[in-house]
Enzyme design. Structure first.
Site, PDB file in Angstrom:
ATOM      1  N   HIS A   6       0.802  -1.224   0.000  1.00  0.00           N
ATOM      2  CA  HIS A   6       0.000   0.000   0.000  1.00  0.00           C
ATOM      3  C   HIS A   6       0.835   1.274   0.000  1.00  0.00           C
ATOM      4  O   HIS A   6       0.459   2.254  -0.633  1.00  0.00           O
ATOM      5  CB  HIS A   6      -0.925   0.034   1.224  1.00  0.00           C
ATOM      6  N   GLU A  85       3.102  -1.763   7.541  1.00  0.00           N
ATOM      7  CA  GLU A  85       4.088  -1.739   6.455  1.00  0.00           C
ATOM      8  C   GLU A  85       5.339  -0.933   6.829  1.00  0.00           C
ATOM      9  O   GLU A  85       6.451  -1.290   6.420  1.00  0.00           O
ATOM     10  CB  GLU A  85       3.427  -1.246   5.155  1.00  0.00           C
ATOM     11  N   ARG A 177     -22.153  12.776  17.712  1.00  0.00           N
ATOM     12  CA  ARG A 177     -22.522  13.987  16.962  1.00  0.00           C
ATOM     13  C   ARG A 177     -23.933  13.820  16.413  1.00  0.00           C
ATOM     14  O   ARG A 177     -24.277  12.770  15.852  1.00  0.00           O
ATOM     15  CB  ARG A 177     -21.559  14.206  15.795  1.00  0.00           C
ATOM     16  N   ARG A 232     -16.297  20.332  22.332  1.00  0.00           N
ATOM     17  CA  ARG A 232     -17.572  19.656  22.113  1.00  0.00           C
ATOM     18  C   ARG A 232     -18.673  20.074  23.090  1.00  0.00           C
ATOM     19  O   ARG A 232     -19.839  19.821  22.850  1.00  0.00           O
ATOM     20  CB  ARG A 232     -17.351  18.142  22.130  1.00  0.00           C
TER      21      ARG A 232
HETATM   22  N1  URA Z   1     -11.056  14.843  14.960  1.00  0.00           N
HETATM   23  C1  URA Z   1     -11.983  14.057  15.555  1.00  0.00           C
HETATM   24  O1  URA Z   1     -11.906  12.828  15.480  1.00  0.00           O
HETATM   25  N2  URA Z   1     -12.985  14.647  16.228  1.00  0.00           N
HETATM   26  C2  URA Z   1     -13.118  15.980  16.325  1.00  0.00           C
HETATM   27  O2  URA Z   1     -14.079  16.469  16.921  1.00  0.00           O
HETATM   28  C3  URA Z   1     -12.153  16.790  15.692  1.00  0.00           C
HETATM   29  C4  URA Z   1     -11.120  16.191  15.020  1.00  0.00           C
END
Ligand code: URA
Length: 263
Positions: A6, A85, A177, A232
Site C-alpha cells: 500500500h 508496512e 454527533r 464539544r
Molecule cells: N477529529 C476528531 O476525530 N474529532 C473531532 O471532533 C475533531 C477532530
C-alpha cells in the site's frame, strides 16, 4: 526488493529511517515535512517519496539519519496498514500528529493534548490484540512529546494537557454527533460524551487506539499529539480557522519532539 503493497516504499527508499510522523491527511504530509525540513535549515522537497491512495510519504534528512512523514488516512483500518508496512521496513518509533475535539471545558481550541493512553473505541486494534490489552503511549515518546509541547507553548499561546483520549472508529455516532445525515445517535453512544468527561477523558480522535495498541503489542515506541480544533461542550462543527490553529499546534509540537527522540 518488492515495494510495500500500500505505501509503495522499500528499504532503499527510506534510507534506514527509524522514526515516522503520522498525520491523517495526505496533504498534511507535505506541511509536516516542510516544517521539519525548515527546522533543519534545508529546503523542502518538492515531491513525496511515494503517494498511493491515502498514503503519502516524505523523507526528511535529519542529522545523520532520516525521518519519515507518512499520512495514514482517517481511522484505524488505514492507520493499521501504514503502521504494519512501516514496521516491516524497520521503523520503530511512531508519532501520530492529528487534530481533536475536546470534551473538557477547561481545554480550549488551540491547546495541545498529549495522549497517555486511549479508550479503544476502534475495531482495527482488536484484530491485533484482545480488547483487554492496553493502548498506552511509550514512556520515552510521551516524555519527549510533553517537552516538545511545552516548548511549543512557550512560543505560542495555548496550554498542554496530558491524559486519556477516546479513540473512535467514527466521527459522527462514535463521537455522539447529531449533525450527521440521520441525526440519530445509536443508544450505545447516547450520553457517552458526558460519561467519558466524568471519567476524566480529555478528547475524541480516530487513530490513537490503533497506533498505540499495535506498537505496545509489537514492542515498538508510539505516542500521539493532537491540536484541539473544537470544544464539544460548545458545538459539533469544526471551523476552518480552528482547524488551521489546531493543525499548526500539533505539527509544531511534533517537529520539536523529533530531535529529543533521535538524541
Ligand atoms: N477529529 C476528531 O476525530 N474529532 C473531532 O471532533 C475533531 C477532530
Amino acid at each position: 526488493m518488492p515495494a510495500s503493497y500500500h505505501l509503495d516504499l522499500d528499504a532503499r527508499k527510506i534510507c534506514g529511517a527509524k522514526i515516522a510522523l503520522l498525520p491523517g491527511d495526505p496533504f498534511r504530509s507535505s506541511m509536516v515535512s516542510g516544517h521539519l525540513v525548515k527546522s533543519q535549515g534545508h529546503t523542502p522537497p518538492e515531491k513525496p517519496l511515494a503517494h498511493k491512495r491515502e498514503f503519502c510519504t516524505y523523507r526528511v534528512p535529519f542529522g545523520r539519519t532520516s525521518v519519515l512523514v507518512t499520512s495514514t488516512g482517517i481511522g484505524g483500518p488505514s492507520a493499521s496498514i501504514a503502521l504494519d508496512e512501516l514496521a516491516q521496513l524497520g521503523v520503530d518509533t511512531f508519532i501520530r500528529v492529528g487534530t481533536t475535539g475536546t470534551i473538557q471545558t477547561h481545554i480550549k481550541v488551540g491547546d495541545v493534548i498529549v495522549t497517555s493512553a486511549s479508550v479503544r473505541l476502534d475495531g482495527a486494534s482488536t484484530h491485533y490484540a484482545p480488547i483487554e490489552f492496553p493502548a498506552v503511549a511509550h514512556h520515552e515518546v510521551l516524555q519527549a512529546l510533553l517537552a516538545g509541547a511545552k516548548a511549543s507553548c512557550r512560543s505560542q499561546k495555548g496550554k498542554v494537557h496530558v491524559g486519556i483520549t477516546v479513540s473512535s472508529d467514527t466521527f459522527y455516532p462514535g463521537q455522539e454527533r447529531h449533525d450527521s445525515f440521520s441525526g440519530h445517535v445509536p443508544r450505545r453512544f447516547q450520553g457517552m460524551t458526558e460519561e467519558w468527561r466524568r471519567l476524566n477523558a480529555l478528547n475524541y480522535e480516530m487513530e490513537s487506539a490503533t497506533v498505540l495498541t499495535l506498537c505496545v503489542a509489537w514492542g515498538l515506541r508510539a505516542g500521539c499529539v493532537s491540536g484541539v480544533v473544537v470544544s464539544r461542550g460548545r458545538k459539533e462543527r469544526v471551523s476552518a480557522k480552528a482547524l488551521r490553529l489546531g493543525e499548526e499546534r500539533a505539527v509544531e509540537t511534533a517537529v520539536l519532539t523529533v530531535p529529543l527522540l533521535i538524541g
